[in-house]
Design a protein around this motif. Sequence first.
Motif, PDB file in Angstrom:
ATOM      1  N   PHE A 323       0.841  -1.194   0.000  1.00  0.00           N
ATOM      2  CA  PHE A 323       0.000   0.000   0.000  1.00  0.00           C
ATOM      3  C   PHE A 323       0.876   1.245   0.000  1.00  0.00           C
ATOM      4  N   PRO A 324       0.574   2.209  -0.859  1.00  0.00           N
ATOM      5  CA  PRO A 324       1.266   3.498  -0.744  1.00  0.00           C
ATOM      6  C   PRO A 324       0.983   4.072   0.641  1.00  0.00           C
ATOM      7  N   THR A 325       2.028   4.565   1.305  1.00  0.00           N
ATOM      8  CA  THR A 325       1.848   4.905   2.716  1.00  0.00           C
ATOM      9  C   THR A 325       0.920   6.093   2.922  1.00  0.00           C
ATOM     10  N   ALA A 326       0.840   6.995   1.954  1.00  0.00           N
ATOM     11  CA  ALA A 326      -0.080   8.119   2.131  1.00  0.00           C
ATOM     12  C   ALA A 326      -1.498   7.574   2.259  1.00  0.00           C
ATOM     13  N   ALA A 327      -1.807   6.543   1.454  1.00  0.00           N
ATOM     14  CA  ALA A 327      -3.135   5.934   1.504  1.00  0.00           C
ATOM     15  C   ALA A 327      -3.338   5.235   2.847  1.00  0.00           C
ATOM     16  N   THR A 328      -2.341   4.460   3.277  1.00  0.00           N
ATOM     17  CA  THR A 328      -2.463   3.778   4.565  1.00  0.00           C
ATOM     18  C   THR A 328      -2.563   4.785   5.699  1.00  0.00           C
ATOM     19  N   GLY A 329      -1.768   5.830   5.627  1.00  0.00           N
ATOM     20  CA  GLY A 329      -1.770   6.842   6.677  1.00  0.00           C
ATOM     21  C   GLY A 329      -3.136   7.489   6.787  1.00  0.00           C
ATOM     22  N   PHE A 330      -3.718   7.788   5.644  1.00  0.00           N
ATOM     23  CA  PHE A 330      -5.039   8.377   5.629  1.00  0.00           C
ATOM     24  C   PHE A 330      -6.043   7.393   6.221  1.00  0.00           C
ATOM     25  N   SER A 331      -5.926   6.160   5.774  1.00  0.00           N
ATOM     26  CA  SER A 331      -6.831   5.114   6.233  1.00  0.00           C
ATOM     27  C   SER A 331      -6.781   4.982   7.751  1.00  0.00           C
ATOM     28  N   ALA A 332      -5.572   4.849   8.293  1.00  0.00           N
ATOM     29  CA  ALA A 332      -5.420   4.644   9.730  1.00  0.00           C
ATOM     30  C   ALA A 332      -5.859   5.881  10.506  1.00  0.00           C
ATOM     31  N   ALA A 333      -5.573   7.063   9.947  1.00  0.00           N
ATOM     32  CA  ALA A 333      -5.948   8.288  10.659  1.00  0.00           C
ATOM     33  C   ALA A 333      -7.468   8.450  10.695  1.00  0.00           C
ATOM     34  N   LEU A 334      -8.139   8.054   9.589  1.00  0.00           N
ATOM     35  CA  LEU A 334      -9.604   8.104   9.586  1.00  0.00           C
ATOM     36  C   LEU A 334     -10.159   7.151  10.641  1.00  0.00           C
ATOM     37  N   ALA A 349     -15.580   4.157  12.154  1.00  0.00           N
ATOM     38  CA  ALA A 349     -14.263   4.540  12.652  1.00  0.00           C
ATOM     39  C   ALA A 349     -14.295   4.658  14.174  1.00  0.00           C
ATOM     40  N   LEU A 350     -13.146   4.419  14.790  1.00  0.00           N
ATOM     41  CA  LEU A 350     -13.107   4.510  16.249  1.00  0.00           C
ATOM     42  C   LEU A 350     -13.055   5.964  16.714  1.00  0.00           C
ATOM     43  N   SER A 351     -12.324   6.785  15.944  1.00  0.00           N
ATOM     44  CA  SER A 351     -12.202   8.223  16.267  1.00  0.00           C
ATOM     45  C   SER A 351     -11.944   8.456  17.745  1.00  0.00           C
ATOM     46  N   ILE A 352     -10.847   7.910  18.245  1.00  0.00           N
ATOM     47  CA  ILE A 352     -10.628   8.022  19.674  1.00  0.00           C
ATOM     48  C   ILE A 352      -9.443   8.887  20.067  1.00  0.00           C
ATOM     49  N   THR A 353      -8.656   9.344  19.099  1.00  0.00           N
ATOM     50  CA  THR A 353      -7.523  10.145  19.536  1.00  0.00           C
ATOM     51  C   THR A 353      -7.351  11.391  18.682  1.00  0.00           C
ATOM     52  N   SER A 354      -6.939  12.459  19.334  1.00  0.00           N
ATOM     53  CA  SER A 354      -6.573  13.643  18.558  1.00  0.00           C
ATOM     54  C   SER A 354      -5.114  13.975  18.817  1.00  0.00           C
ATOM     55  N   SER A 355      -4.431  13.057  19.526  1.00  0.00           N
ATOM     56  CA  SER A 355      -3.025  13.299  19.834  1.00  0.00           C
ATOM     57  C   SER A 355      -2.148  12.845  18.675  1.00  0.00           C
ATOM     58  N   PRO A 356      -1.387  13.779  18.106  1.00  0.00           N
ATOM     59  CA  PRO A 356      -0.532  13.384  16.980  1.00  0.00           C
ATOM     60  C   PRO A 356       0.481  12.305  17.370  1.00  0.00           C
ATOM     61  N   VAL A 357       0.973  12.340  18.604  1.00  0.00           N
ATOM     62  CA  VAL A 357       1.993  11.359  18.999  1.00  0.00           C
ATOM     63  C   VAL A 357       1.399   9.956  19.001  1.00  0.00           C
ATOM     64  N   ILE A 358       0.215   9.821  19.614  1.00  0.00           N
ATOM     65  CA  ILE A 358      -0.419   8.501  19.667  1.00  0.00           C
ATOM     66  C   ILE A 358      -0.782   8.035  18.263  1.00  0.00           C
ATOM     67  N   LEU A 360       0.543   8.887  15.372  1.00  0.00           N
ATOM     68  CA  LEU A 360       1.734   8.526  14.588  1.00  0.00           C
ATOM     69  C   LEU A 360       2.299   7.190  15.049  1.00  0.00           C
ATOM     70  N   THR A 361       2.291   6.957  16.365  1.00  0.00           N
ATOM     71  CA  THR A 361       2.822   5.690  16.861  1.00  0.00           C
ATOM     72  C   THR A 361       1.989   4.526  16.319  1.00  0.00           C
ATOM     73  N   LEU A 362       0.665   4.666  16.409  1.00  0.00           N
ATOM     74  CA  LEU A 362      -0.207   3.611  15.884  1.00  0.00           C
ATOM     75  C   LEU A 362       0.044   3.402  14.392  1.00  0.00           C
ATOM     76  N   LEU A 363       0.202   4.523  13.688  1.00  0.00           N
ATOM     77  CA  LEU A 363       0.434   4.469  12.252  1.00  0.00           C
ATOM     78  C   LEU A 363       1.734   3.734  11.919  1.00  0.00           C
ATOM     79  N   MET A 364       2.777   4.059  12.669  1.00  0.00           N
ATOM     80  CA  MET A 364       4.075   3.438  12.411  1.00  0.00           C
ATOM     81  C   MET A 364       4.014   1.937  12.671  1.00  0.00           C
ATOM     82  N   VAL A 365       3.191   1.535  13.629  1.00  0.00           N
ATOM     83  CA  VAL A 365       3.042   0.099  13.871  1.00  0.00           C
ATOM     84  C   VAL A 365       2.437  -0.560  12.632  1.00  0.00           C
TER      85      VAL A 365
END
Lengths: 755, 364
Positions: A323-334, A349-358, A360-365
């Motif tokens: 997957f192109p990461t921009a697409a995955t990043g968008f997907s996970a962020a949504l 969607a779960l929509s449970i965080t607005s913290s960029p650190v959390i 990004l960490t989830l995204l990197m996983v």
Amino acid sequence: MARGRRLLEILSKKPVRKGWYIFVILFFLLLILLPTVYVLSYLVTGWDDVSNYVLSDKKSSTLEWTKSEDELFAGYEAHASTDPNFYPDASTLEILINPLSGHVSLNTSRSATSTIVNTLQADQGHFFRVLVVDDNGLRAVSNAMSDDVSSQLSFPSIIYLTVSNISGDDLTLNWTRSEDLDFQRYEVYYSTDYGFVPGPGNRVANITDSQSNSTTVFAPQPGSHFYRVRVVNSQGMWAESNQHGISSIGEKVDSPVPVSLQYTFSESTLDSITGAVTLSFQVSVVATLIDFVVGLPLAWYLVRKSPRWKDQLNTLIDVPLAFPTAATGFSAALFWGMTPGIVDKPLGALSITSSPVILLTLLMVVFSFPYMVRPLASILEELSVEYDTVAGTCGASKFTAARTITLPLFRAGLVTAVTLCLAKTLSETGGVMAALATISSREVNATALIGTWKGASVFNPSLVPGLAFLSFLLIMLSLTLIMVAKFIIMRAKLPIKKVWPKFERRLSRGWVPKAKDVAVFLFLIIVVLLPAFYIFGYAATPQAQHADLAGFWNSLAYSFFVAGIVTLIVLVLGIPMGILVARHKNRRVASTLDVLSNIPFVVPTAALGFSLGLFWSTQSIIPVTSEILIIIMAHIAFTYPYVVRNVVGALEQLSPEYEETARTLGAKPMQGFRRVTFPLIKMSILSGAIMTFTRSVGETGATIAVSPEAITAPVYIVSLIKSGSYYVAGISSAILIIFSFIVILLIRALIKRGA
Amino acid sequence: MGLELRKISKKFGEVVALSDVSIRIEKGEYLVILGPTGAGKTTMLRVIAGLEELDSGDILLDDKIVTKADPEERGVVYLSQTYSLFPHMNVLENVEFGPKVRDWNPANRERIVSEMLNLVRLQDRVDAFPHELSGGMKQRNALARALSTNVRTLLLDEPLRALDARLRLSLRTELRRMSKDLGITSLHVTHDQEEAITIADRIVILRKGKIVQIGTPAEIYDNPVSPFVQHFVGEANFFCGTIQEKNEEGSLVKCDGLKVSATATDIPVGSEVCVGVKTERCHVTRGKEEGLNKLPGTLERELFLGRLSSIEISSEYGNLKAKVLAEVSATMDEGEDVTLHFDRDQAIVFPIPDEGLEKELEVE
């Protein structure tokens, strides 16, 4: 056939072969490796600039404003002053945003609605305004904003002026009402000079009724008359309207409509850099640790329990790699993130965080999880299960056996896995930008900062020293982190001397192992797979919005064109390099090339892209100015190791005897390669080619770091998200993923048939 | 003239693989290169095939210098220990490989391929892939592949190594027969002296990159030029001492208390020498006897080998070995007093090797 044979014969000639290998090495050293690390040399030659713009007490002020739609648009100007009441003029001009200063198209200048001013002293508060200038040289001034939080000053918002009822010598001026609570008065300015600057000398009316929004003025014809209206608050701070007027020949001459300055933020430049780098490393290390904690039991489960649906599970784990990461990043962020108010909460969607650190960490996983599981699983495959069995027959519980016998044996695999995870997460750009834009966060990590600054540097060349310093820091720290991780993993004393039989036996039986398996699978599904695949659900949910995909199709064509060329070139240059590394008689030469060819792999792609762009714009020996060529070169640089690695790996497994035997049977070197070696390593080459293609299609960091104007598909998706077109971005992401898969299948079919 | 090596040398870093090796090999000759591991045997084949470059010296094929030629230009086929059958090709495709890359016309190609497949009796397995073949079939497949290129010189690197014992015996005669029938010059590398003796026209003994001796199997066996050759090709017992007297018939060597009557030698009287006797040429009788070429001792161990038995005797002249007929050894018991004797003609006199006898006999 005969021609093919002749070609083979020519290519098999010793001097031709030697020449070709030398070309491959030189190409690699001069056009891949050197540009990749070129930024280091900039730090030497440009050290004065670095210390002036980065290490001294300067701040970076980000300004963002609304886009001008003026037909005669010629450019923006960003102004700054310590005086809150300043009127923008040549002395306050910081940055000029027009096609001439950026050498870009008018359209690009118009879309550049943010900039970074980095020449101001950090210990002072500043006030900013942005001007729109048109072809006639007429300007419109935005509202003012301050980066000084301690300042008690407030500024009125802009108002817009229109003219109506031009009857005879009368003119009615209408303006939008000010909504400011602190409203004091409207001021009407008049001059016969179309370029006049409003001031006490040309004020013609004061209107103190905030509800009033028009006035009629006397404008005898023929004659030139020009008007502006200001709104002023109780602190004496003002905002100015656009200008309307009539020239002496009776022609309407209007200024552009002012843009609204919407955001400003200043931070010490050095702090921005260290903050972004810290965020990158923090996220990267935490994500890698999570990967390890969950990836190890999963790899264990895959290999040792060998479930019936192992192959399917493996595929499922690997699929997000394509997957192109921009697409995955968008997907996970949504999926995880709280989207800003303007967008409805996506369905499911779960929509449970607005913290960029959390986030990004989830995204990197999501991004790095396969890189952890894959090497661990393959090394486990190699480790004979007998060790565990023997330990078991000696009375060790399963947990004890795994901990004390098998785990210590795969340090090497862990090094590979951790290196890959760290390199991947430190390098990630597109996904980060997409995710941060999705939750409307202005936080940036190091790679996103490179992207942002590089974009702004088109009009503000003084950002280059900061970029160089940032890239250098990122490269060095990445290399250091990877080395340190390697060292720790290889040298760390594992707690394997001591054994707690009772406790560990309890861990090996009953509900504990089952709970572990269940937890790992829940993690895989909820944290890795659902966020990655969520985009399909989102795109499939019908929305009222109409999706205009024309721009996306263009960017997709551009991306696939670049990726196709890159894959071809990387194959042509990478295969011989792989052969050299694996088969060169002189082992020292081979291992040097091996180490060198891996460097682009651990250099974060945004830093690589910046370095490469710097190289091509600085050196004058090979005049390359074409954007697309430089982008292709950048993509070659970071995908090159994929093919080389794969070829080396495959050849090291393959005995040279096959090729030698072919030679003694009468095959020319090229024939031997084509008929014997190639068919035997083609699956590795294939996977290298697929990796190259998908990474090129999915790459954001290197692309924007080379050229802010290149609209590849992931860059386009990021810009869609930034502009709030979530649904179009969603559909585009889904299409991008599907098309990537189609191309992967095509490459696979082609290579299979070609053999 | 088939193949000639002129003073060829090859080093890998500091390790000498071949040093100043010269041989002439006749057309159609079956030459066996025999030597311990690390002697440079494989390197010798690889430089002939053109897979390694020489440091110095020349290689001539049919009187033409081919030292610098690429492997495919030499018309020499190298068959590696593992046969290197191309794993992605079946039996037929493997055999067709040579003719195809040489671009022979299809009719010609088909004819020679089917001829070769018949010759190695694989015509019924043309569709099988290497991993489906037995060890013997693999070897025959590799051979057919080599022969189908109309090869004049065949380099065989331990071709029988990967086979089980029985197959090894039957295939080694077949190898020789085929190569003789087709008039091919063959160089066959092995470390198995028995294999060498059975199939070679001539044997080259290679050690530490140097040729120690070249000769027919009988010459090598009966007239070894050094203790090493004598010991390597069938084990030998050695006694060191000084030459007491000699004439055209023979010589008398005094070793400690023992007097050994040995073959004639050029070495002057009074020199330090060693005398070697092949274990297969020693006899053992019951009871202690003293005298010329008689060594009394105690039977330590008997090892039944089938027709022969290997006997180890401890004596005051050191530990001795003999290979005797099993019927003879059956009459003796371990711990019994015995005497080892040999004929004068079997005891060969050598000068003391430069590095000492022990080093000389080492095989690794």
